[in-house]
Design an enzyme around this catalytic site. Structure first.
Site, PDB file in Angstrom:
ATOM      1  N   GLU A  37      -4.842  -6.978  14.692  1.00 23.47           N
ATOM      2  CA  GLU A  37      -4.372  -5.636  14.335  1.00 23.47           C
ATOM      3  C   GLU A  37      -5.561  -4.667  14.448  1.00 23.47           C
ATOM      4  O   GLU A  37      -5.384  -3.494  14.749  1.00 23.47           O
ATOM      5  CB  GLU A  37      -3.782  -5.625  12.918  1.00 23.47           C
ATOM      6  CG  GLU A  37      -2.848  -4.444  12.680  1.00 23.47           C
ATOM      7  CD  GLU A  37      -2.008  -4.564  11.415  1.00 23.47           C
ATOM      8  OE1 GLU A  37      -0.783  -4.722  11.522  1.00 23.47           O
ATOM      9  OE2 GLU A  37      -2.583  -4.480  10.316  1.00 23.47           O
ATOM     10  N   GLU A  53      10.521  -4.697   4.598  1.00 26.31           N
ATOM     11  CA  GLU A  53      10.615  -6.092   4.141  1.00 26.31           C
ATOM     12  C   GLU A  53      10.303  -6.189   2.646  1.00 26.31           C
ATOM     13  O   GLU A  53      11.025  -6.850   1.889  1.00 26.31           O
ATOM     14  CB  GLU A  53       9.605  -6.980   4.900  1.00 26.31           C
ATOM     15  CG  GLU A  53       9.894  -7.153   6.378  1.00 26.31           C
ATOM     16  CD  GLU A  53       9.262  -6.089   7.257  1.00 26.31           C
ATOM     17  OE1 GLU A  53       8.963  -4.973   6.735  1.00 26.31           O
ATOM     18  OE2 GLU A  53       9.073  -6.344   8.453  1.00 26.31           O
ATOM     19  N   HIS A 112      -5.091 -33.690  17.242  1.00 26.30           N
ATOM     20  CA  HIS A 112      -3.999 -34.534  17.750  1.00 26.30           C
ATOM     21  C   HIS A 112      -2.866 -33.684  18.272  1.00 26.30           C
ATOM     22  O   HIS A 112      -1.751 -34.169  18.429  1.00 26.30           O
ATOM     23  CB  HIS A 112      -3.530 -35.463  16.632  1.00 26.30           C
ATOM     24  CG  HIS A 112      -4.631 -36.375  16.175  1.00 26.30           C
ATOM     25  ND1 HIS A 112      -4.884 -37.596  16.761  1.00 26.30           N
ATOM     26  CD2 HIS A 112      -5.596 -36.202  15.244  1.00 26.30           C
ATOM     27  CE1 HIS A 112      -5.930 -38.152  16.176  1.00 26.30           C
ATOM     28  NE2 HIS A 112      -6.393 -37.319  15.255  1.00 26.30           N
ATOM     29  N   GLY A 139      -4.966  -2.164   4.986  1.00 27.85           N
ATOM     30  CA  GLY A 139      -4.155  -3.288   4.513  1.00 27.85           C
ATOM     31  C   GLY A 139      -4.807  -4.629   4.801  1.00 27.85           C
ATOM     32  O   GLY A 139      -4.899  -5.507   3.934  1.00 27.85           O
ATOM     33  N   ARG A 140      -5.298  -4.805   6.021  1.00 30.46           N
ATOM     34  CA  ARG A 140      -5.856  -6.114   6.407  1.00 30.46           C
ATOM     35  C   ARG A 140      -7.267  -6.330   5.865  1.00 30.46           C
ATOM     36  O   ARG A 140      -7.855  -7.376   6.097  1.00 30.46           O
ATOM     37  CB  ARG A 140      -5.812  -6.260   7.929  1.00 30.46           C
ATOM     38  CG  ARG A 140      -6.491  -5.136   8.692  1.00 30.46           C
ATOM     39  CD  ARG A 140      -6.160  -5.201  10.176  1.00 30.46           C
ATOM     40  NE  ARG A 140      -6.695  -4.078  10.924  1.00 30.46           N
ATOM     41  CZ  ARG A 140      -6.080  -2.920  11.098  1.00 30.46           C
ATOM     42  NH1 ARG A 140      -4.903  -2.702  10.520  1.00 30.46           N
ATOM     43  NH2 ARG A 140      -6.621  -1.962  11.829  1.00 30.46           N
ATOM     44  N   LYS A 176       0.840  -1.194   0.000  1.00 27.05           N
ATOM     45  CA  LYS A 176       0.000   0.000   0.000  1.00 27.05           C
ATOM     46  C   LYS A 176       0.878   1.249   0.000  1.00 27.05           C
ATOM     47  O   LYS A 176       0.691   2.160  -0.781  1.00 27.05           O
ATOM     48  CB  LYS A 176      -0.934  -0.043   1.215  1.00 27.05           C
ATOM     49  CG  LYS A 176      -1.878   1.126   1.301  1.00 27.05           C
ATOM     50  CD  LYS A 176      -2.848   0.963   2.453  1.00 27.05           C
ATOM     51  CE  LYS A 176      -3.668   2.231   2.622  1.00 27.05           C
ATOM     52  NZ  LYS A 176      -4.608   2.164   3.735  1.00 27.05           N
ATOM     53  N   LYS A 211       9.202  -0.792  14.304  1.00 22.71           N
ATOM     54  CA  LYS A 211       9.805  -0.464  13.004  1.00 22.71           C
ATOM     55  C   LYS A 211      10.853   0.634  13.181  1.00 22.71           C
ATOM     56  O   LYS A 211      11.934   0.583  12.597  1.00 22.71           O
ATOM     57  CB  LYS A 211       8.736   0.045  12.028  1.00 22.71           C
ATOM     58  CG  LYS A 211       7.728  -0.974  11.566  1.00 22.71           C
ATOM     59  CD  LYS A 211       6.844  -0.334  10.481  1.00 22.71           C
ATOM     60  CE  LYS A 211       5.605  -1.149  10.210  1.00 22.71           C
ATOM     61  NZ  LYS A 211       4.636  -0.492   9.350  1.00 22.71           N
TER      62      LYS A 211
HETATM   63  O1  F6P Z   1       3.123  -2.983   9.859  1.00 29.02           O
HETATM   64  C1  F6P Z   1       1.794  -3.215   9.712  1.00 29.02           C
HETATM   65  C2  F6P Z   1       1.309  -2.869   8.343  1.00 29.02           C
HETATM   66  O2  F6P Z   1       1.211  -1.491   8.224  1.00 29.02           O
HETATM   67  C3  F6P Z   1       0.000  -3.554   8.051  1.00 29.02           C
HETATM   68  O3  F6P Z   1      -1.090  -2.895   8.543  1.00 29.02           O
HETATM   69  C4  F6P Z   1       0.055  -3.660   6.565  1.00 29.02           C
HETATM   70  O4  F6P Z   1      -0.879  -4.592   6.093  1.00 29.02           O
HETATM   71  C5  F6P Z   1       1.480  -4.069   6.360  1.00 29.02           C
HETATM   72  O5  F6P Z   1       2.192  -3.330   7.329  1.00 29.02           O
HETATM   73  C6  F6P Z   1       2.041  -3.856   4.983  1.00 29.02           C
HETATM   74  O6  F6P Z   1       2.004  -2.530   4.592  1.00 29.02           O
HETATM   75  P1  F6P Z   1       2.217  -2.116   3.073  1.00 29.02           P
HETATM   76  O7  F6P Z   1       1.126  -2.739   2.282  1.00 29.02           O
HETATM   77  O8  F6P Z   1       2.147  -0.621   3.066  1.00 29.02           O
HETATM   78  O9  F6P Z   1       3.561  -2.619   2.631  1.00 29.02           O
END
Ligand code: F6P
Length: 550
Positions: A362, A221, A393, A276-277, A215, A513
């Site tokens: 979240e 990452e 199990h 995002g979620r 987003k 972060k």
């Molecule tokens: O760190 C949490 C978050 O902001 C989530 O809410 C989001 O889904 C994820 O990181 C990834 O964010 P982006 O889509 O901006 O890379």
């Protein structure tokens, strides 16, 4: 009932009449056993059920009575649930801490619907992006879209994390049955290089398409993995121009996407009103559409939309997401449960619990109200789970005989996607048996009557009285998946409204972060800069520096 007092702020939840009444009501209910509740009301297993679209919910095996339901509905009224639902669906900026609307419902609104935000009909924009996704998906799936050397794309790798990964992975796994089987779909999320290495080690860059899904297009990452992917591609293709044939982006950040070198024509946009979620049904679902095709993707959106309509219009007593949300509040705040286990008896839903962890935790892992006051009660429970029967199990022992109450959501389907002898009947027999065992347990009398020696009897007694919901649907299809996800979205929303929290922000994840950004140079800098953390953090950094030298 008014949601707010005269000063405009919501009254404290614990002062609401319905909350107080529920507290008093919970005292006798804590000792009330489901055996008794069922004996008093033998037809409740048929009565305490609700059908919404293709989903059937049996909530009779909860520790509730008619009185509980009446009080929970009253609580929902006092908290203004109906008005909050209207506010969300009409685009009010209910994500107050980020001053954003929450319009996931527009992502699945049929073409021709009109939802305005700041004077713009967002449904039209949504369908423009869907059409763009469909045209692109068709060209990749048909082999018309070729890589830089003219070869068709056989592998699609989504690079993203959190909401830009969990929805796509879950949906791909859930709908794998409907996917184009001669293509490979993989997902890279972790900044741990092992994730990238294992996802790419047997693939050929000439046949591989990367979707950089972020987003913000700033996430550490994702950008790290995206740059590694670029290097991996260019090592073989040896021409910067190749990036345009092997990389597309899903983002709201056009500038960041262009800087990376992705052609603007191959960017699939979405909007700040999509969390995002809550984004797997937006362009974030591009990998899903590539896997299952545009028609199936639209069927999934129709499933979401059916549940949206139900949530919006059904009275709370027959409103599946509202009921599940209220039951979660009841179990969490009045019966003292701290977690919810989600147990799909459908192997294709193996990533559904992981997906729900972000959606639920979240969203509702919050410690202040919308007004910024400390909340008075526990908010978001911990969601977790595994597919049945595997979990049986493993951890079910604790659910059956442990000292904690763990409400469970069981999810099953009438028909198997891959019928195989007796497998499906065995699977569903286990689902139903678990709900029976958890509710009714096994008494001392029953244990002794089986000839168990007295000394062993206590170990074999199962107290029962463990609350469960059971959700059944005919078959796992794109539609039912959409309905299921929307069900949990709206259950989360209902809980958030009752707790008066912002279910749509996530400020808590920022601190880690920021601290990581400070520690990165402290690990990488050969000059080993002076450390000014606490003694544990300093010592861990020093230890890592030693270890990485080998
Ligand atoms: O760190 C949490 C978050 O902001 C989530 O809410 C989001 O889904 C994820 O990181 C990834 O964010 P982006 O889509 O901006 O890379």
């Amino acid at each position: 009932m008014m949601a707010n007092n005269a000063s405009g702020s919501a009254p404290r939840l614990i002062d609401r009449p319905a909350w107080r009444a529920l507290k008093a009501h919970a005292l006798p209910m804590r000792d009330m056993h489901l055996r008794q509740i069922f004996a008093d009301d033998p037809k409740r297993g048929e009565r305490l059920t609700v059908q919404a679209a293709d989903l059937y919910l049996d909530y009779s095996k909860n520790r509730i009575t008619n009185e509980t339901l009446k009080l929970l509905a009253r609580l929902a009224d006092e908290c203004g649930l109906a008005a909050h639902i209207d506010a969300m669906f009409s685009g009010k900026k209910i994500n107050t801490s980020e001053r954003r609307a929450v319009l996931e419902s527009a992502l699945r609104a049929p073409e021709g619907d009109r939802i305005e935000l700041d004077g713009v009909n967002v449904v039209r924009e949504v369908h423009e992006v869907l059409d763009h996704m469909a045209a692109f998906s068709d060209s990749v799936r048909s082999g018309r879209w070729t890589g830089f050397t003219g070869r068709a794309i056989r592998n699609v790798i989504n690079i993203g994390i959190g909401g830009s990964d969990l929805g796509p992975v879950m949906a791909y796994e859930a709908l794998r049955h409907y996917s184009q089987r001669d293509m490979t779909f993989r997902f890279i999320s972790n900044v741990d290089g092992a994730d990238f290495f294992e996802a790419t080690r047997d693939l050929d860059p000439e046949e591989t398409l990367f979707i950089i899904c972020s987003k913000t297009f700033t996430t550490l990452e994702t950008l790290t993995n995206a740059h590694t992917a670029r290097d991996w591609c260019l090592q073989k293709l040896k021409d910067e121009k190749a990036v345009q044939r092997h990389f597309v982006a899903v983002s709201t950040n056009a500038e960041g996407v262009a800087k990376f070198g992705i052609d603007a024509a191959n960017m699939f946009g979405f909007w700040d009103w999509v969390g995002g979620r809550y984004s797997m049904d937006s362009a974030v679902g591009l990998s899903t559409m590539l896997a299952i095709g545009p028609d199936n993707f639209h069927a999934m959106l129709a499933g979401f939309h059916a549940m949206d309509n139900h949530f919006r219009t059904a009275p709370f007593a027959q409103n599946l997401p509202a009921l599940m949300g209220m039951l979660a509040v009841w179990n969490n705040n009045f019966l003292g449960a701290e977690t919810v286990a989600v147990l799909p008896y459908e192997h294709y839903l193996k990533r559904f619990p992981a997906y729900l962890q972000q959606l639920t935790m979240e969203s509702n892992g919050k410690h202040v109200t919308l007004e910024g006051a400390t909340v008075d009660v526990c908010t978001g429970p911990i969601y977790w789970g595994e597919p049945g029967t595997n979990g049986q199990h493993s951890f079910y022992q604790l659910i059956h005989q442990g000292t904690r109450i763990i409400p469970c959501d069981f999810i099953g389907f009438g028909q198997a996607l891959n019928p195989l002898g007796r497998h499906h009947d065995l699977l569903l027999a286990n689902l139903i048996a678990q709900t029976e065992a958890l509710a009714f347990g096994k008494t001392k009398e029953q244990v002794l009557a089986e000839g168990t020696p007295a000394w062993l009897a206590p170990h074999r007694i199962c107290a029962g009285n463990r609350p469960t919901n059971t959700i059944l649907a005919p078959r796992l299809t794109p539609q039912t998946l959409g309905q299921l996800v929307a069900l949990y979205e709206h259950s989360v929303f209902t809980q958030g409204v009752i707790w008066n929290i912002d279910s749509f922000d996530q400020w808590g994840v920022e601190l880690g972060k920021i601290l990581a950004q400070r520690i990165i140079p402290e690990l990488e800098n050969a000059d080993e800069p002076a450390l000014a953390h606490d003694s544990s953090t300093n010592a861990l950094i020093r230890r890592y520096r030693q270890l990485r030298r080998g």
